[in-house]
Write a protein that holds these residues in place. Structure first.
Motif, PDB file in Angstrom:
ATOM      1  N   SER A 136       0.829  -1.210   0.000  1.00 22.58           N
ATOM      2  CA  SER A 136       0.000   0.000   0.000  1.00 22.58           C
ATOM      3  C   SER A 136       0.865   1.261   0.000  1.00 22.58           C
ATOM      4  N   SER A 137       2.032   1.207   0.626  1.00 23.51           N
ATOM      5  CA  SER A 137       2.938   2.366   0.639  1.00 23.51           C
ATOM      6  C   SER A 137       3.452   2.672  -0.763  1.00 23.51           C
ATOM      7  N   ILE A 138       3.862   1.638  -1.491  1.00 23.00           N
ATOM      8  CA  ILE A 138       4.338   1.834  -2.866  1.00 23.00           C
ATOM      9  C   ILE A 138       3.168   2.249  -3.764  1.00 23.00           C
ATOM     10  N   ARG A 139       1.998   1.682  -3.534  1.00 22.25           N
ATOM     11  CA  ARG A 139       0.820   2.059  -4.333  1.00 22.25           C
ATOM     12  C   ARG A 139       0.552   3.559  -4.184  1.00 22.25           C
ATOM     13  N   ALA A 140       0.686   4.103  -2.958  1.00 23.82           N
ATOM     14  CA  ALA A 140       0.464   5.534  -2.728  1.00 23.82           C
ATOM     15  C   ALA A 140       1.523   6.368  -3.457  1.00 23.82           C
ATOM     16  N   ILE A 141       2.775   5.922  -3.441  1.00 28.62           N
ATOM     17  CA  ILE A 141       3.841   6.626  -4.168  1.00 28.62           C
ATOM     18  C   ILE A 141       3.525   6.637  -5.658  1.00 28.62           C
ATOM     19  N   LEU A 142       3.102   5.505  -6.200  1.00 29.79           N
ATOM     20  CA  LEU A 142       2.815   5.417  -7.632  1.00 29.79           C
ATOM     21  C   LEU A 142       1.570   6.218  -8.003  1.00 29.79           C
ATOM     22  N   GLU A 143       0.610   6.336  -7.086  1.00 30.16           N
ATOM     23  CA  GLU A 143      -0.560   7.187  -7.326  1.00 30.16           C
ATOM     24  C   GLU A 143      -0.117   8.652  -7.396  1.00 30.16           C
ATOM     25  N   THR A 144       0.765   9.064  -6.500  1.00 27.37           N
ATOM     26  CA  THR A 144       1.309  10.422  -6.539  1.00 27.37           C
ATOM     27  C   THR A 144       2.027  10.652  -7.867  1.00 27.37           C
ATOM     28  N   TYR A 145       2.820   9.665  -8.284  1.00 24.87           N
ATOM     29  CA  TYR A 145       3.545   9.779  -9.554  1.00 24.87           C
ATOM     30  C   TYR A 145       2.552   9.896 -10.714  1.00 24.87           C
ATOM     31  N   ARG A 146       1.534   9.059 -10.728  1.00 21.72           N
ATOM     32  CA  ARG A 146       0.520   9.098 -11.805  1.00 21.72           C
ATOM     33  C   ARG A 146      -0.109  10.483 -11.877  1.00 21.72           C
ATOM     34  N   ASN A 147      -0.452  11.060 -10.720  1.00 22.23           N
ATOM     35  CA  ASN A 147      -1.047  12.400 -10.693  1.00 22.23           C
ATOM     36  C   ASN A 147      -0.061  13.467 -11.163  1.00 22.23           C
ATOM     37  N   LEU A 148       1.199  13.292 -10.834  1.00 25.97           N
ATOM     38  CA  LEU A 148       2.246  14.226 -11.250  1.00 25.97           C
ATOM     39  C   LEU A 148       2.423  14.213 -12.774  1.00 25.97           C
ATOM     40  N   VAL A 149       2.395  13.014 -13.338  1.00 28.20           N
ATOM     41  CA  VAL A 149       2.651  12.855 -14.770  1.00 28.20           C
ATOM     42  C   VAL A 149       1.410  13.139 -15.607  1.00 28.20           C
ATOM     43  N   HIS A 150       0.265  12.641 -15.151  1.00 29.77           N
ATOM     44  CA  HIS A 150      -0.946  12.707 -15.963  1.00 29.77           C
ATOM     45  C   HIS A 150      -1.968  13.723 -15.447  1.00 29.77           C
TER      46      HIS A 150
END
Length: 151
Positions: A136-150
């Motif tokens: 879940s911690s990595i999922r939150a990081i990747l969600e932040t990344y997705r929002n940053l990129v897209h």
């Protein structure tokens, strides 16, 4: 995604980890057209371990940028050409109960192949918009990344 992490930002992140009494570790988000590189540990137990991002423990006297570059090279054989963003971090306790801060960065690599694993069983390129087999911690990081990129 043209910005790069500044040396002062790296220093601030290192200083804050030290002030907080956490050992810094780094993780790298390598994006190949909307797919993220994830690594699978060698697994001998009955419980399936989640996949992880490439990364490394920051060595004494090593900068965060050097640790990111070294970790990606050691774990995947890929050469980091730029560190674009500090995406986020989380704290946890290591197996020996020491506080750790895992700092995550979006990186560029010279080429996304070939991948040469040294400490992992396999790798996958997982779609960023899919259900990722990560903590879940990595999922939150990747969600932040997705929002940053897209956005």
């Amino acid at each position: 995604m043209s910005p790069t992490v500044s040396e002062s930002e790296f220093q601030d992140l290192s200083r804050q980890a030290e002030i907080d009494g956490t050992a810094p570790r780094v993780g790298a988000i390598i994006d190949r057209g909307g797919q993220i590189l994830l690594l699978e540990r060698h697994d001998t137990g009955p419980i399936k371990v989640p996949l992880k991002l490439p990364g490394a423990t920051v060595l004494p006297g090593e900068s965060l940028a050097a640790a990111v570059t070294r970790g990606v090279l050691e774990e995947t054989g890929l050469v980091v050409t730029g560190i674009r963003h500090h995406v986020g971090d989380f704290d946890y306790l290591s197996p020996d109960a020491q506080p750790v801060r895992r700092l995550h960065f979006a990186v560029d690599v010279a080429a996304a192949h070939p991948i040469h694993l040294t400490a992992h069983a396999r790798y996958i390129w997982a779609p960023l918009d899919g259900e990722l087999p990560v903590t879940s911690s990595i999922r939150a990081i990747l969600e932040t990344y997705r929002n940053l990129v897209h956005g």
